[in-house]
Write an enzyme that holds these catalytic residues in place. Structure first.
Site, PDB file in Angstrom:
ATOM      1  N   GLU A 152       9.805   6.812  36.017  1.00 19.83           N
ATOM      2  CA  GLU A 152       9.552   5.873  36.715  1.00 19.83           C
ATOM      3  C   GLU A 152      11.398   5.187  36.883  1.00 19.83           C
ATOM      4  O   GLU A 152      11.182   4.245  37.857  1.00 19.83           O
ATOM      5  CB  GLU A 152       8.750   5.179  37.530  1.00 19.83           C
ATOM      6  N   HIS A 240      -1.873 -11.364  43.156  1.00 18.51           N
ATOM      7  CA  HIS A 240      -2.920 -11.374  42.701  1.00 18.51           C
ATOM      8  C   HIS A 240      -4.014 -12.462  41.708  1.00 18.51           C
ATOM      9  O   HIS A 240      -2.874 -12.498  40.827  1.00 18.51           O
ATOM     10  CB  HIS A 240      -3.325 -10.546  42.932  1.00 18.51           C
ATOM     11  N   TYR A 241      -4.750 -12.775  42.372  1.00 19.17           N
ATOM     12  CA  TYR A 241      -5.849 -13.589  40.950  1.00 19.17           C
ATOM     13  C   TYR A 241      -6.734 -13.147  41.773  1.00 19.17           C
ATOM     14  O   TYR A 241      -7.323 -13.731  42.485  1.00 19.17           O
ATOM     15  CB  TYR A 241      -5.277 -14.598  41.122  1.00 19.17           C
ATOM     16  N   PRO A 243      -5.809 -10.768  38.931  1.00 15.18           N
ATOM     17  CA  PRO A 243      -4.887  -9.254  39.557  1.00 15.18           C
ATOM     18  C   PRO A 243      -5.638  -7.947  39.073  1.00 15.18           C
ATOM     19  O   PRO A 243      -6.338  -8.039  37.852  1.00 15.18           O
ATOM     20  CB  PRO A 243      -3.771  -9.157  38.661  1.00 15.18           C
ATOM     21  N   TYR A 246      -3.137  -8.156  33.885  1.00 15.81           N
ATOM     22  CA  TYR A 246      -2.576  -9.006  33.154  1.00 15.81           C
ATOM     23  C   TYR A 246      -1.022  -8.454  32.490  1.00 15.81           C
ATOM     24  O   TYR A 246      -1.150  -8.763  31.768  1.00 15.81           O
ATOM     25  CB  TYR A 246      -3.264  -9.149  32.169  1.00 15.81           C
ATOM     26  N   HIS A 247      -0.486  -8.201  33.618  1.00 16.79           N
ATOM     27  CA  HIS A 247       0.559  -8.371  33.106  1.00 16.79           C
ATOM     28  C   HIS A 247       1.678  -9.302  34.433  1.00 16.79           C
ATOM     29  O   HIS A 247       1.513  -8.840  35.608  1.00 16.79           O
ATOM     30  CB  HIS A 247       2.181  -7.205  33.183  1.00 16.79           C
ATOM     31  N   HIS A 249       2.949 -10.142  38.420  1.00 15.33           N
ATOM     32  CA  HIS A 249       4.124  -9.182  39.004  1.00 15.33           C
ATOM     33  C   HIS A 249       4.462  -9.525  39.728  1.00 15.33           C
ATOM     34  O   HIS A 249       3.202 -10.762  40.331  1.00 15.33           O
ATOM     35  CB  HIS A 249       3.043  -7.845  39.020  1.00 15.33           C
ATOM     36  N   HIS A 251       4.095  -8.907  44.379  1.00 13.29           N
ATOM     37  CA  HIS A 251       3.658  -7.371  45.608  1.00 13.29           C
ATOM     38  C   HIS A 251       4.778  -8.189  46.837  1.00 13.29           C
ATOM     39  O   HIS A 251       4.455  -9.417  46.501  1.00 13.29           O
ATOM     40  CB  HIS A 251       2.848  -8.302  45.857  1.00 13.29           C
TER      41      HIS A 251
END
Length: 319
Positions: A152, A240-241, A243, A246-247, A249, A251
């Site tokens: 990517e 998010h939690y 997420p 689990y790294h 990041h 949004h």
């Protein structure tokens, strides 16, 4: 001509003046025009997918012009059309996960939702060991493929080496696999930090405040530079939690993106609110952070943390 036929004959007579509105991530448009010189509104919305098995069995065989947008590990995403003329724009965004895991199946299956309260003790004793296990199972290969330059790379919008080139503050920005790459009101990007010791918002502490503010500014600046039709105050940043992976990041979405469960209270925590909460923690201890606070959030009933942690705590009278 009967009433139904007369009504159906109106649509072909519609003359477009302009696009009035586009919402639901581009799936519904409202057009302003005229019929017989009289002002007319025409709203078009994509119909729901069929649910009968026989139709779905041949659905994928009817797709035409399947165009791959990207591939990373087990994840693939495409644009495609259903039986339209070749020159028409694609009307479907496809995500393919192959081979998928039992966790993927649970995630995308209908399920009840529960509100849970996670204290610092529950996090330390139950949740963090669970997160560590997930990371050990190789579920982050696709993330590391991006960070290490294997996948990517053409999609990367921005790389920030960090303040004064601090490697532990580096971050990159790329499209989320769920975005179609063209509908700006449904814009969805991911900012991935390059350091690997931050697993979720729980790992953030007061020492990260300056970095988080710097990162937010750089990410917003890079987004509006890439997409000049968007202003700074049209972007929403959140974590998010729990997420999906689990790294750490962030949004980055357009404020007009239709809210879904992933943006709901109890799932999405605004970056500005996280920074404010860190700033409000008392004392001068720079290690004081999100691991020291109680968080209330939603969990699906199929999520391992519900079945393995919070449901037993509830049934045991402890949660």
């Amino acid at each position: 001509m009967d009433e139904n036929a007369a009504s159906e004959a109106l649509v072909p007579q519609f003359k477009l003046d302009r696009l009035l509105n586009q919402d639901q991530g581009g799936r519904r448009v409202t057009l302003l025009g005229s019929i017989n010189d009289k002002p007319t509104l025409l709203t078009a919305e994509r119909a729901a997918f069929p649910s009968d098995i026989k139709t779905l069995e041949v659905f994928h065989k009817n797709l035409v012009d399947v165009n791959n947008l990207g591939t990373n590990d087990i994840y693939h995403w495409y644009l495609a059309s259903v039986g339209q003329a070749k020159d028409n724009p694609p009307d479907l965004k496809l995500n393919l996960i192959s081979p998928c895991t039992e966790k993927h199946i649970k995630k995308y299956s209908p399920q009840g939702v529960r509100m849970v309260t996670e204290t610092p003790d529950i996090y330390e004793d139950h949740v963090r060991p669970y997160v560590a296990k997930q990371r050990e199972e190789g579920r982050l290969d696709w993330v590391f493929n991006i960070l290490e330059g294997r996948k990517e790379q053409n999609d990367i919008i921005y790389r920030d080496p960090g303040q004064d080139g601090a490697k532990d503050e580096a971050v990159l920005l790329a499209p989320d696999l769920n975005w179609d790459r063209k509908t700006l009101t449904s814009l969805h990007l991911l900012a991935l930090v390059e350091r690997r010791d931050l697993w979720s918002l729980r790992d953030l502490n007061k020492s990260h405040i300056v970095w988080l503010k710097h990162m937010r500014g750089k990410v917003v600046e890079a987004t509006v530079k890439k997409y000049p039709e968007i202003d700074h105050d049209q972007l929403k940043l959140y974590m998010h939690y729990q997420p999906t992976f689990y790294h750490l990041h962030i949004h980055v979405v357009h404020v007009m993106l239709e809210p879904t469960g992933t943006q709901a209270i109890g799932k999405a925590f605004g970056l500005e609110n996280i920074i404010s909460q860190l700033e409000s923690l008392s004392g001068d201890n720079k290690n004081a952070g999100m691991s020291d606070v109680t968080l209330t959030y939603t969990l699906g009933e199929s999520h391992d943390l519900w079945t393995q942690v919070f449901q037993p705590l509830k049934e045991g009278g402890k949660g």
